[in-house]
Design an enzyme around this catalytic site. Structure first.
Site, PDB file in Angstrom:
ATOM      1  N   SER A 175      -5.278  -0.412  13.959  1.00  0.00           N
ATOM      2  CA  SER A 175      -5.962   0.894  13.939  1.00  0.00           C
ATOM      3  C   SER A 175      -6.517   1.184  15.323  1.00  0.00           C
ATOM      4  O   SER A 175      -6.865   0.248  16.062  1.00  0.00           O
ATOM      5  CB  SER A 175      -7.124   0.846  12.939  1.00  0.00           C
ATOM      6  OG  SER A 175      -7.958   1.975  13.110  1.00  0.00           O
ATOM      7  N   LYS A 183      -9.035  -5.411  12.223  1.00  0.00           N
ATOM      8  CA  LYS A 183      -7.857  -4.839  12.901  1.00  0.00           C
ATOM      9  C   LYS A 183      -7.600  -5.562  14.227  1.00  0.00           C
ATOM     10  O   LYS A 183      -6.457  -5.750  14.627  1.00  0.00           O
ATOM     11  CB  LYS A 183      -8.028  -3.330  13.071  1.00  0.00           C
ATOM     12  CG  LYS A 183      -8.036  -2.575  11.737  1.00  0.00           C
ATOM     13  CD  LYS A 183      -6.748  -2.803  10.939  1.00  0.00           C
ATOM     14  CE  LYS A 183      -6.672  -1.960   9.678  1.00  0.00           C
ATOM     15  NZ  LYS A 183      -5.405  -2.150   8.929  1.00  0.00           N
ATOM     16  N   ARG A 218       0.428   5.691  -1.646  1.00  0.00           N
ATOM     17  CA  ARG A 218      -0.010   6.981  -1.087  1.00  0.00           C
ATOM     18  C   ARG A 218      -0.153   6.855   0.432  1.00  0.00           C
ATOM     19  O   ARG A 218       0.085   5.777   0.988  1.00  0.00           O
ATOM     20  CB  ARG A 218      -1.332   7.421  -1.716  1.00  0.00           C
ATOM     21  CG  ARG A 218      -2.490   6.537  -1.314  1.00  0.00           C
ATOM     22  CD  ARG A 218      -3.814   7.038  -1.830  1.00  0.00           C
ATOM     23  NE  ARG A 218      -4.888   6.344  -1.148  1.00  0.00           N
ATOM     24  CZ  ARG A 218      -6.096   6.133  -1.652  1.00  0.00           C
ATOM     25  NH1 ARG A 218      -6.386   6.558  -2.869  1.00  0.00           N
ATOM     26  NH2 ARG A 218      -7.015   5.508  -0.945  1.00  0.00           N
ATOM     27  N   ASP A 262      -1.997  -6.969  -6.022  1.00  0.00           N
ATOM     28  CA  ASP A 262      -3.091  -7.000  -5.045  1.00  0.00           C
ATOM     29  C   ASP A 262      -2.677  -7.964  -3.928  1.00  0.00           C
ATOM     30  O   ASP A 262      -2.502  -9.161  -4.183  1.00  0.00           O
ATOM     31  CB  ASP A 262      -4.358  -7.494  -5.758  1.00  0.00           C
ATOM     32  CG  ASP A 262      -5.545  -7.621  -4.822  1.00  0.00           C
ATOM     33  OD1 ASP A 262      -5.383  -7.453  -3.599  1.00  0.00           O
ATOM     34  OD2 ASP A 262      -6.653  -7.906  -5.333  1.00  0.00           O
ATOM     35  N   GLY A 297       0.837  -1.208   0.000  1.00  0.00           N
ATOM     36  CA  GLY A 297       0.000   0.000   0.000  1.00  0.00           C
ATOM     37  C   GLY A 297       0.867   1.251   0.000  1.00  0.00           C
ATOM     38  O   GLY A 297       0.525   2.271   0.601  1.00  0.00           O
ATOM     39  N   ASN A 313       0.986  -2.683   5.250  1.00  0.00           N
ATOM     40  CA  ASN A 313       0.248  -1.429   5.430  1.00  0.00           C
ATOM     41  C   ASN A 313      -1.043  -1.372   4.597  1.00  0.00           C
ATOM     42  O   ASN A 313      -1.980  -0.664   4.977  1.00  0.00           O
ATOM     43  CB  ASN A 313       1.173  -0.266   5.043  1.00  0.00           C
ATOM     44  CG  ASN A 313       0.428   1.035   4.874  1.00  0.00           C
ATOM     45  OD1 ASN A 313       0.079   1.699   5.843  1.00  0.00           O
ATOM     46  ND2 ASN A 313       0.152   1.404   3.615  1.00  0.00           N
ATOM     47  N   ILE A 367      -5.307  10.064  11.774  1.00  0.00           N
ATOM     48  CA  ILE A 367      -4.147  10.613  11.064  1.00  0.00           C
ATOM     49  C   ILE A 367      -4.633  11.419   9.867  1.00  0.00           C
ATOM     50  O   ILE A 367      -5.506  10.962   9.115  1.00  0.00           O
ATOM     51  CB  ILE A 367      -3.200   9.485  10.572  1.00  0.00           C
ATOM     52  CG1 ILE A 367      -2.901   8.490  11.700  1.00  0.00           C
ATOM     53  CG2 ILE A 367      -1.921  10.079   9.976  1.00  0.00           C
ATOM     54  CD1 ILE A 367      -2.212   9.054  12.906  1.00  0.00           C
ATOM     55  N   TYR A 425     -14.354  -3.477   9.510  1.00  0.00           N
ATOM     56  CA  TYR A 425     -12.997  -2.914   9.603  1.00  0.00           C
ATOM     57  C   TYR A 425     -12.399  -3.101  11.000  1.00  0.00           C
ATOM     58  O   TYR A 425     -11.287  -3.641  11.123  1.00  0.00           O
ATOM     59  CB  TYR A 425     -13.037  -1.436   9.191  1.00  0.00           C
ATOM     60  CG  TYR A 425     -11.719  -0.712   9.285  1.00  0.00           C
ATOM     61  CD1 TYR A 425     -10.728  -0.900   8.317  1.00  0.00           C
ATOM     62  CD2 TYR A 425     -11.457   0.166  10.333  1.00  0.00           C
ATOM     63  CE1 TYR A 425      -9.516  -0.231   8.402  1.00  0.00           C
ATOM     64  CE2 TYR A 425     -10.247   0.835  10.424  1.00  0.00           C
ATOM     65  CZ  TYR A 425      -9.289   0.640   9.463  1.00  0.00           C
ATOM     66  OH  TYR A 425      -8.083   1.299   9.548  1.00  0.00           O
TER      67      TYR A 425
HETATM   68  N1  LIG Z   1      -5.131   7.186   7.896  1.00  0.00           N
HETATM   69  C1  LIG Z   1      -5.572   6.870   9.100  1.00  0.00           C
HETATM   70  O1  LIG Z   1      -6.065   7.731   9.844  1.00  0.00           O
HETATM   71  C2  LIG Z   1      -5.474   5.433   9.595  1.00  0.00           C
HETATM   72  C3  LIG Z   1      -5.901   5.176  10.906  1.00  0.00           C
HETATM   73  C4  LIG Z   1      -5.817   3.875  11.390  1.00  0.00           C
HETATM   74  C5  LIG Z   1      -5.294   2.855  10.598  1.00  0.00           C
HETATM   75  N2  LIG Z   1      -4.901   3.125   9.332  1.00  0.00           N
HETATM   76  C6  LIG Z   1      -4.373   2.002   8.542  1.00  0.00           C
HETATM   77  O2  LIG Z   1      -3.175   2.403   7.899  1.00  0.00           O
HETATM   78  C7  LIG Z   1      -3.056   1.764   6.631  1.00  0.00           C
HETATM   79  C8  LIG Z   1      -2.876   2.816   5.543  1.00  0.00           C
HETATM   80  O3  LIG Z   1      -3.956   3.721   5.597  1.00  0.00           O
HETATM   81  P1  LIG Z   1      -4.005   5.042   4.682  1.00  0.00           P
HETATM   82  O4  LIG Z   1      -4.823   6.032   5.430  1.00  0.00           O
HETATM   83  O5  LIG Z   1      -2.644   5.412   4.240  1.00  0.00           O
HETATM   84  O6  LIG Z   1      -4.879   4.475   3.461  1.00  0.00           O
HETATM   85  P2  LIG Z   1      -4.970   5.003   1.944  1.00  0.00           P
HETATM   86  O7  LIG Z   1      -6.304   4.559   1.451  1.00  0.00           O
HETATM   87  O8  LIG Z   1      -4.620   6.454   1.848  1.00  0.00           O
HETATM   88  O9  LIG Z   1      -3.813   4.182   1.212  1.00  0.00           O
HETATM   89  C9  LIG Z   1      -3.881   2.777   1.123  1.00  0.00           C
HETATM   90  C10 LIG Z   1      -3.004   2.306  -0.028  1.00  0.00           C
HETATM   91  O10 LIG Z   1      -3.138   0.881  -0.082  1.00  0.00           O
HETATM   92  C11 LIG Z   1      -3.396   0.499  -1.430  1.00  0.00           C
HETATM   93  N3  LIG Z   1      -4.168  -0.737  -1.449  1.00  0.00           N
HETATM   94  C12 LIG Z   1      -5.506  -0.881  -1.193  1.00  0.00           C
HETATM   95  N4  LIG Z   1      -5.870  -2.160  -1.376  1.00  0.00           N
HETATM   96  C13 LIG Z   1      -4.750  -2.837  -1.756  1.00  0.00           C
HETATM   97  C14 LIG Z   1      -4.504  -4.189  -2.108  1.00  0.00           C
HETATM   98  N5  LIG Z   1      -5.501  -5.093  -2.143  1.00  0.00           N
HETATM   99  N6  LIG Z   1      -3.245  -4.549  -2.449  1.00  0.00           N
HETATM  100  C15 LIG Z   1      -2.240  -3.637  -2.457  1.00  0.00           C
HETATM  101  N7  LIG Z   1      -2.430  -2.320  -2.156  1.00  0.00           N
HETATM  102  C16 LIG Z   1      -3.669  -1.936  -1.802  1.00  0.00           C
HETATM  103  C17 LIG Z   1      -4.154   1.673  -2.037  1.00  0.00           C
HETATM  104  O11 LIG Z   1      -4.068   1.673  -3.452  1.00  0.00           O
HETATM  105  C18 LIG Z   1      -3.449   2.862  -1.380  1.00  0.00           C
HETATM  106  O12 LIG Z   1      -2.325   3.282  -2.132  1.00  0.00           O
HETATM  107  C19 LIG Z   1      -4.327   0.919   6.469  1.00  0.00           C
HETATM  108  O13 LIG Z   1      -4.055  -0.408   6.861  1.00  0.00           O
HETATM  109  C20 LIG Z   1      -5.301   1.565   7.433  1.00  0.00           C
HETATM  110  O14 LIG Z   1      -6.275   0.661   7.890  1.00  0.00           O
HETATM  111  C21 LIG Z   1      -4.980   4.391   8.810  1.00  0.00           C
END
Ligand SMILES: NC(=O)c1ccc[n+]([C@@H]2O[C@H](COP(=O)([O-])OP(=O)(O)OC[C@H]3O[C@@H](n4cnc5c(N)ncnc54)[C@H](O)[C@@H]3O)[C@@H](O)[C@H]2O)c1
Length: 239
Positions: free
Chosen positions: A127, A144, A11, A53, A8, A76, A173, A140
């Site tokens: 999370s 987690k 981004r 994927d 992931g 991630n 975040i 979700y």
């Molecule tokens: N942003 C937050 O506030 C937050 C809070 C708690 C947990 N998280 C966790 O942190 C991680 C990243 O979150 P984020 O906010 O950066 O998400 P995001 O949606 O901005 O980025 C996720 C990335 O993962 C990629 N992705 C999605 N499905 C995929 C797959 N099947 N195979 C490969 N890549 C895949 C997407 O294309 C994207 O680039 C996640 O696991 C999320 O649950 C984020």
């Protein structure tokens, strides 16, 4: 040079994690279902990028064969499909479980054998939602919580191979994605409930991941580190 796989990585938190780990001397393997995103990150940090994927077990194995031995794996990639549980569609449930939980396990199965004998560090993304259940967040939070359980189980099984397994649980975040859906008032309301008085930055999460990837965390395994400004720490009230 240490090789670090970040899923992931196209981004958000994955992109920042790739940047931070590269700054700390790791060679980055950026994986994303969005192949352009993976390639852009790889170009930005001077690493290798793969469109893949993580829910596709065979595809993950093919990437692992091309990459060779690795030292760090950051699971991630994660998705969410929100809605009340009683109305949640079959595909939405399956997609979230496939990516968040099974995708993590498939990546471990593909990349960890290459760590055996040389040691390694796996960091999974949990999370704050694993502790703070809000209505309408679908499966979700369940995935987690499962990630935290999987982290302990893996730590127990992989410890003798010299592989440490931990999780990082981000709170609220501010990424490009979350900034788009949060109004100013939503953000202010959230910040009132966070002891650190601000939303988190991607750098906060990437720094925690870099710590767990480093030798400074040599005796740390089976843990989930909550990086949430104190949001889920217990008896917290809004100011
Ligand atoms: N942003 C937050 O506030 C937050 C809070 C708690 C947990 N998280 C966790 O942190 C991680 C990243 O979150 P984020 O906010 O950066 O998400 P995001 O949606 O901005 O980025 C996720 C990335 O993962 C990629 N992705 C999605 N499905 C995929 C797959 N099947 N195979 C490969 N890549 C895949 C997407 O294309 C994207 O680039 C996640 O696991 C999320 O649950 C984020």
């Amino acid at each position: 040079m240490s090789v670090a796989v970040v899923t992931g990585a196209g981004r958000g938190l994955g992109l920042q994690t790739a940047r931070t780990l590269a700054q700390r001397g790791h060679s980055i393997v950026a994986i994303d279902v969005d192949a352009d995103g993976a390639a852009d990150t790889a170009a930005a940090v001077g690493g290798r990028g793969f469109g893949c994927d993580v829910a596709d077990r065979d595809a993950v194995r093919e990437v692992a064969e091309q990459v060779g031995p690795v030292d760090v794996l950051v699971n991630n990639a994660g998705i969410w499909r929100f809605g009340p549980l009683l109305d949640l569609g079959r595909e939405d449930v399956i997609d979230v479980v496939n990516v968040n939980l099974l995708g993590t396990l498939w990546c471990v199965q593909a990349f960890v054998p290459g760590m055996a004998g040389r040691g390694g560090s796996v960091i999974n993304l949990s999370s704050g939602a694993a502790r703070m259940h809000s209505p309408g967040t679908g499966v979700y939070p369940t995935t987690k919580n499962a990630i935290e359980a999987l982290t302990v189980q893996l730590a127990v099984e992989l410890g003798p191979l010299g592989v440490r397994v931990n999780a990082v649980a981000p709170g609220s975040i501010l990424t490009e994605a979350t900034a788009k859906i949060l109004s100013e008032s939503d953000r202010a309301e959230r910040e009132r409930t966070i002891p650190a008085s601000r939303m988190g930055r991607p750098e906060d999460i990437a720094d925690a991941i870099a710590y767990l990837a480093s030798d400074a965390a040599e005796y740390v395994t089976g843990q989930t580190l909550y990086v949430d400004g104190g949001l889920t720490s217990g008896k917290v009230t809004a100011r």
